[in-house]
Design a protein around this motif. Structure first.
Motif, PDB file in Angstrom:
ATOM      1  N   GLU A   1       0.830  -1.208   0.000  1.00  0.00           N
ATOM      2  CA  GLU A   1       0.000   0.000   0.000  1.00  0.00           C
ATOM      3  C   GLU A   1       0.862   1.255   0.000  1.00  0.00           C
ATOM      4  OE1 GLU A   1      -2.521  -0.353   3.354  1.00  0.00           O
ATOM      5  OE2 GLU A   1      -3.823  -1.905   2.465  1.00  0.00           O
ATOM      6  N   ALA A   2       1.982   1.206   0.744  1.00  0.00           N
ATOM      7  CA  ALA A   2       2.879   2.366   0.759  1.00  0.00           C
ATOM      8  C   ALA A   2       3.489   2.593  -0.625  1.00  0.00           C
ATOM      9  CB  ALA A   2       3.978   2.167   1.803  1.00  0.00           C
ATOM     10  N   ALA A   3       3.869   1.492  -1.303  1.00  0.00           N
ATOM     11  CA  ALA A   3       4.418   1.626  -2.657  1.00  0.00           C
ATOM     12  C   ALA A   3       3.362   2.183  -3.602  1.00  0.00           C
ATOM     13  CB  ALA A   3       4.926   0.268  -3.147  1.00  0.00           C
ATOM     14  N   GLU A   4       2.116   1.684  -3.496  1.00  0.00           N
ATOM     15  CA  GLU A   4       1.046   2.207  -4.342  1.00  0.00           C
ATOM     16  C   GLU A   4       0.782   3.681  -4.040  1.00  0.00           C
ATOM     17  OE1 GLU A   4      -2.319  -0.264  -3.750  1.00  0.00           O
ATOM     18  OE2 GLU A   4      -1.464  -2.014  -4.767  1.00  0.00           O
ATOM     19  N   ALA A   5       0.845   4.026  -2.731  1.00  0.00           N
ATOM     20  CA  ALA A   5       0.629   5.429  -2.363  1.00  0.00           C
ATOM     21  C   ALA A   5       1.733   6.316  -2.942  1.00  0.00           C
ATOM     22  CB  ALA A   5       0.570   5.568  -0.840  1.00  0.00           C
ATOM     23  N   ARG A   6       2.974   5.831  -2.906  1.00  0.00           N
ATOM     24  CA  ARG A   6       4.076   6.616  -3.491  1.00  0.00           C
ATOM     25  C   ARG A   6       3.884   6.777  -4.997  1.00  0.00           C
ATOM     26  NH1 ARG A   6       7.243   3.579   0.208  1.00  0.00           N
ATOM     27  NH2 ARG A   6       7.697   2.058  -1.445  1.00  0.00           N
ATOM     28  N   ASP A   7       3.485   5.682  -5.652  1.00  0.00           N
ATOM     29  CA  ASP A   7       3.234   5.777  -7.102  1.00  0.00           C
ATOM     30  C   ASP A   7       2.103   6.755  -7.394  1.00  0.00           C
ATOM     31  OD1 ASP A   7       5.216   3.932  -7.495  1.00  0.00           O
ATOM     32  OD2 ASP A   7       3.856   2.215  -7.667  1.00  0.00           O
ATOM     33  N   LEU A   8       1.051   6.711  -6.562  1.00  0.00           N
ATOM     34  CA  LEU A   8      -0.073   7.626  -6.762  1.00  0.00           C
ATOM     35  C   LEU A   8       0.363   9.063  -6.558  1.00  0.00           C
ATOM     36  CD1 LEU A   8      -3.073   8.124  -7.259  1.00  0.00           C
ATOM     37  CD2 LEU A   8      -3.473   7.751  -4.817  1.00  0.00           C
ATOM     38  N   VAL A   9       1.178   9.294  -5.531  1.00  0.00           N
ATOM     39  CA  VAL A   9       1.668  10.655  -5.278  1.00  0.00           C
ATOM     40  C   VAL A   9       2.502  11.151  -6.457  1.00  0.00           C
ATOM     41  CG1 VAL A   9       3.215  12.030  -3.833  1.00  0.00           C
ATOM     42  CG2 VAL A   9       1.588  10.480  -2.771  1.00  0.00           C
ATOM     43  N   GLU A  10       3.360  10.276  -6.984  1.00  0.00           N
ATOM     44  CA  GLU A  10       4.180  10.674  -8.129  1.00  0.00           C
ATOM     45  C   GLU A  10       3.320  10.971  -9.346  1.00  0.00           C
ATOM     46  OE1 GLU A  10       6.967   7.573  -8.714  1.00  0.00           O
ATOM     47  OE2 GLU A  10       8.135   8.000  -6.906  1.00  0.00           O
ATOM     48  N   ARG A  11       2.296  10.108  -9.585  1.00  0.00           N
ATOM     49  CA  ARG A  11       1.423  10.355 -10.737  1.00  0.00           C
ATOM     50  C   ARG A  11       0.634  11.644 -10.558  1.00  0.00           C
ATOM     51  NH1 ARG A  11       0.016   4.892 -10.098  1.00  0.00           N
ATOM     52  NH2 ARG A  11      -2.086   5.505  -9.464  1.00  0.00           N
ATOM     53  N   VAL A  12       0.134  11.856  -9.338  1.00  0.00           N
ATOM     54  CA  VAL A  12      -0.642  13.077  -9.076  1.00  0.00           C
ATOM     55  C   VAL A  12       0.236  14.315  -9.233  1.00  0.00           C
ATOM     56  CG1 VAL A  12      -1.843  14.382  -7.276  1.00  0.00           C
ATOM     57  CG2 VAL A  12      -2.374  11.967  -7.625  1.00  0.00           C
ATOM     58  N   ASP A  13       1.468  14.242  -8.711  1.00  0.00           N
ATOM     59  CA  ASP A  13       2.377  15.384  -8.848  1.00  0.00           C
ATOM     60  C   ASP A  13       2.702  15.657 -10.318  1.00  0.00           C
ATOM     61  OD1 ASP A  13       2.420  15.703  -6.136  1.00  0.00           O
ATOM     62  OD2 ASP A  13       4.320  14.639  -5.823  1.00  0.00           O
ATOM     63  N   ALA A  14       2.963  14.583 -11.075  1.00  0.00           N
ATOM     64  CA  ALA A  14       3.279  14.761 -12.494  1.00  0.00           C
ATOM     65  C   ALA A  14       2.075  15.328 -13.251  1.00  0.00           C
ATOM     66  CB  ALA A  14       3.719  13.437 -13.100  1.00  0.00           C
TER      67      ALA A  14
END
Length: 222
Positions: free
Chosen positions: A59-72
Motif C-alpha cells: 500500500e505504501a508503494a502504491e501510495a508513493r506511485d499515486l503521489v508521483e502520478r498526481v504530482d506529475a
C-alpha cells in the motif's frame, strides 16, 4: 529390623503410585498440548504480522506511485493553465502545494480539472462585438492590396518590354485578391481572443474587403 507391610497397604500404595503417574502423564500431555497451541498461535501471529507488513509495504508503494502520478499530472495541468493564462497577458507562478486537510480521490479531482481545461481549449466563434474589427481587417487588407497594385502599375508605366506588360496584370491580380488579404489579420485577431475564424467572420471580412475594393476601383482615376 524391617517390618513386613501388609498386602492391602502395598496394593493401595501401588494404586496411588499408578494414579499419580497417570495424573503426571495427563498434566505432561496437557502441558505439551498447551505449548503446541501457543507455538501454533505464535506462528499464526507472526504469519499474520508478516502479511500485514507485506500489505502495508504494498500500500505504501502504491501510495508513493499515486503521489508521483498526481504530482506529475498536477505539474502538467498547471503548465497548460500557465500557458493559457500567459496567452491572455497574465503570468502564473508555481503550482500550489498539497492541502493538509484535503479529502477525496485526487484522481477524480484531476480528471475534473482536465475536463475543465479541455472545455477551455475548445475555441468558440468570435462574438458579434468583433464585427467592426473584422470589417476593418477587410478594408485594411483591400487598401494594402490596392496600394501594392498601384505601385506595380506605376512601375509598369515607367518600364518597357515584358515588365510593362506584366506589371499591370500583377496589379490587377493584387487588387482582386484584396478582399482575401484581410483574412490574415482577422486570423490573428481570432487567435488573440482564443477563438476560431468561423465562416460568419470570414464572410464579414471578405464582404468588407470586396466592398472596399469595388469602391476603390470605382473612384480610381481613368
Amino acid at each position: 529390623m524391617n517390618v513386613p507391610v501388609a498386602s492391602e497397604t502395598y496394593a493401595a500404595q501401588i494404586r496411588r503410585l499408578a494414579e499419580l503417574t497417570a495424573r503426571v502423564a495427563a498434566q505432561r500431555a496437557e502441558a505439551h498440548a498447551w505449548y503446541a497451541q501457543q507455538c501454533a498461535a505464535a506462528e499464526r501471529a507472526v504469519t499474520g504480522a508478516a502479511e500485514q507488513v507485506r500489505r502495508a509495504e504494498s500500500e505504501a508503494a502504491e501510495a508513493r506511485d499515486l503521489v508521483e502520478r498526481v504530482d506529475a499530472e498536477t505539474a502538467h495541468l498547471w503548465e497548460e493553465l500557465r500557458t493559457r493564462v500567459r496567452s491572455g497577458g497574465r503570468r502564473l507562478g508555481d503550482p500550489p502545494g498539497p492541502a493538509r486537510e484535503a479529502t477525496g480521490d485526487p484522481v477524480s479531482r484531476l480528471r475534473g480539472v482536465r475536463d475543465l481545461l479541455d472545455r477551455i481549449r475548445q475555441r468558440g466563434e468570435l462574438p458579434g462585438s468583433a464585427n467592426p474589427l473584422l470589417v476593418c481587417c477587410g478594408i485594411g487588407g483591400s487598401l494594402v492590396a490596392y496600394a501594392l497594385g498601384m505601385g506595380a502599375r506605376a512601375l509598369g508605366h515607367g518600364s518597357s518590354g515584358d515588365l510593362a506588360v506584366g506589371m499591370p496584370v500583377l496589379a490587377l491580380v493584387s487588387t482582386l485578391l484584396g478582399p482575401l488579404v484581410g483574412l490574415a489579420p482577422a486570423r490573428l485577431l481570432a487567435d488573440r481572443r482564443h477563438a476560431v475564424l468561423a465562416p460568419r467572420a470570414i464572410t464579414v471580412v471578405v464582404a468588407a474587403g470586396l466592398a472596399a475594393t469595388v469602391l476603390l476601383l470605382t473612384l480610381a482615376p481613368r
